[in-house]
Scaffold this active site. Structure first.
Site, PDB file in Angstrom:
ATOM      1  N   ASP A 100      22.360  50.045  29.589  1.00  0.00           N
ATOM      2  CA  ASP A 100      21.740  50.699  30.735  1.00  0.00           C
ATOM      3  C   ASP A 100      20.442  49.960  31.056  1.00  0.00           C
ATOM      4  OD1 ASP A 100      21.060  52.857  32.610  1.00  0.00           O
ATOM      5  OD2 ASP A 100      19.557  53.376  31.103  1.00  0.00           O
ATOM      6  N   ASP A 290      19.965  55.691  27.522  1.00  0.00           N
ATOM      7  CA  ASP A 290      18.919  56.658  27.181  1.00  0.00           C
ATOM      8  C   ASP A 290      18.990  57.961  27.961  1.00  0.00           C
ATOM      9  OD1 ASP A 290      18.102  55.455  29.659  1.00  0.00           O
ATOM     10  OD2 ASP A 290      16.103  56.280  29.308  1.00  0.00           O
ATOM     11  N   ASP A 294      23.943  58.560  30.895  1.00  0.00           N
ATOM     12  CA  ASP A 294      24.581  57.627  29.967  1.00  0.00           C
ATOM     13  C   ASP A 294      25.434  58.329  28.912  1.00  0.00           C
ATOM     14  OD1 ASP A 294      23.294  55.441  31.185  1.00  0.00           O
ATOM     15  OD2 ASP A 294      21.483  55.802  30.012  1.00  0.00           O
TER      16      ASP A 294
END
Length: 415
Positions: A100, A290, A294
């Site tokens: 990410d 995080d 996600d």
């Protein structure tokens, strides 16, 4: 650490479950053979006892859990928490790592650079935005609340994962989020111009489906991201960024760090990319993230790595939690996983070889019970030493390479 044991441990448990009764049967057979052929009861007892003593099923059972727990302990001292029994085993074979962007490769901290009012009848758009973001855990929500002097109280607020938030106030409906927020009118092309620079994120406020204001936010980058990414490349990992950001901002990020990037992704899009890549490669896939967005990808990945600054849901979905800022500890994680996997298989090979040779010699009557007992203890000590010896082999300087960690470039993976 989750109680689920790694797959290799399940395998050794099954082997041990067969090995123990097989050893007993072999000892009884050796006893019966000597008793029948030589008609010597003391010699038969000694032969059967030697076979029973030389066998070392404990070596099979010790190899995986001892190496795994020792590595988990050492990693914990470096701010890497192992939560799943399969984490180290999968980490040793992962070659495709998805990451990410916001909050993982970047600091996750934003600041508002500009506020543009489209509808002049709108009063204090920043207060409205702060009110909509009151319950948000996203870094953009934090930046909006920090910049606002006050926050409007809405009658109802509904988060829309991956897009933004909706709310209602005094009969009007509001939405705050990405420019492509579903059900809302798009911005005029000329309105986007002031906030379309590479590093600026554009967030739009709608009232009754009409755009009334937009906010330009700049994201702070981590100073150690580039060095950490280069280290992961040298470990042979293929890196790919998955982000919900628009292509404009993501393209600039990709060019700066020489990374392939998939943009404008919803939470399930990230999960599906991981599913597709696993189906293509038939290999474990890693993901680092995080946020709440996600969580599906972290759960789907064979190795889900959550950053400690992220949401509780993301951490609960991860197999590994990084307690330090940035992704620099990832290199220690992958080196440790590979070294642990090598040690486990080395110990298992030794255990199988020892038992094969030892049982053969014992059945042939070459060993006495005393030597068999000493050999069995020695075999267990070798397994313990191999599993617990120092971890300095994988805690190396990020610029130090070996033949096992050749320099590689990240390949351009298609989503």
């Amino acid at each position: 650490m989750r109680t689920l044991p790694p797959r290799i441990q399940n395998l050794t448990n099954k082997v041990s479950a067969v090995f123990v009764p097989l050893t007993v049967l072999l000892a009884l057979s050796a006893f019966a053979w000597v008793l029948v052929i030589d008609n010597d009861l003391p010699a038969a007892i000694f032969r059967g006892l030697t076979v029973a003593l030389i066998a070392c099923p404990c070596a099979l059972g010790l190899a995986a859990p001892l190496a795994t727990w020792m590595t988990a302990h050492r990693l914990a001292s470096r701010g890497i928490i192992i939560r799943s029994g399969d984490a180290l085993e999968n980490g040793g074979t992962v070659r495709h790592l998805y990451l990410d962007k916001t909050g993982t490769l970047t600091s996750g901290r934003f600041k508002i650079e500009s506020v543009t009012t489209i509808d002049e009848t709108l009063e204090n758009p920043l207060a409205l935005a702060a009110g909509l973001e009151q319950a948000s855990t996203h870094p953009i929500g934090d930046a909006i609340r920090a910049a606002a002097d006050e926050a409007t109280t809405f009658d109802e607020i509904e988060p829309v994962p991956g897009l933004g938030v909706r709310g209602s106030l005094a009969g009007d409906t509001y939405a705050l989020g990405r420019p492509d927020f579903p059900g809302q009118q798009p911005l005029p092309a000329d309105t986007m111009t002031p906030n379309s620079r590479d590093k600026t994120h554009t967030i739009v406020l709608w009232r009754n489906e009409q755009p009334v204001a937009l906010f330009g936010l700049v994201e702070e980058e981590r100073p150690d991201t580039e060095a950490a990414l280069n280290t992961l490349r040298r470990l042979g990992l293929n890196l790919h960024v998955l982000t919900g950001d628009a292509s404009t901002q993501a393209a600039a990020f990709a060019q700066r760090y020489h990374l392939p990037v998939s943009t404008a992704l919803m939470p399930d899009d990230k999960r599906q990319i991981i599913v597709d890549r696993r189906r293509e490669t038939h290999k474990p896939i890693g993901f680092v993230g995080d946020g709440i967005n996600d969580a599906p990808a972290l759960s789907e990945a064979d190795l889900g790595i959550a950053v400690h600054t992220g949401s509780d849901l993301a951490q609960a979905s991860g197999d590994v939690i990084l307690l330090t800022d940035g992704i620099a500890p990832l290199s220690d994680l992958f080196r440790a996983a590979r070294e642990t996997r090598r040690r486990i298989y080395t110990s298992l090979i030794w255990a199988f070889a020892y038992n094969a040779v030892g049982l053969t010699l014992a059945c042939m009557g070459i060993l006495s019970p005393a030597y068999a007992a000493i050999a069995m203890i020695g075999s267990s000590l070798i397994i313990i030493w191999n599993s617990t010896r120092g971890g300095s082999l994988w805690l190396r300087d990020e610029h130090q390479l070996t033949e096992e960690d050749p320099p590689t470039r990240s390949t351009n993976l298609t989503a």
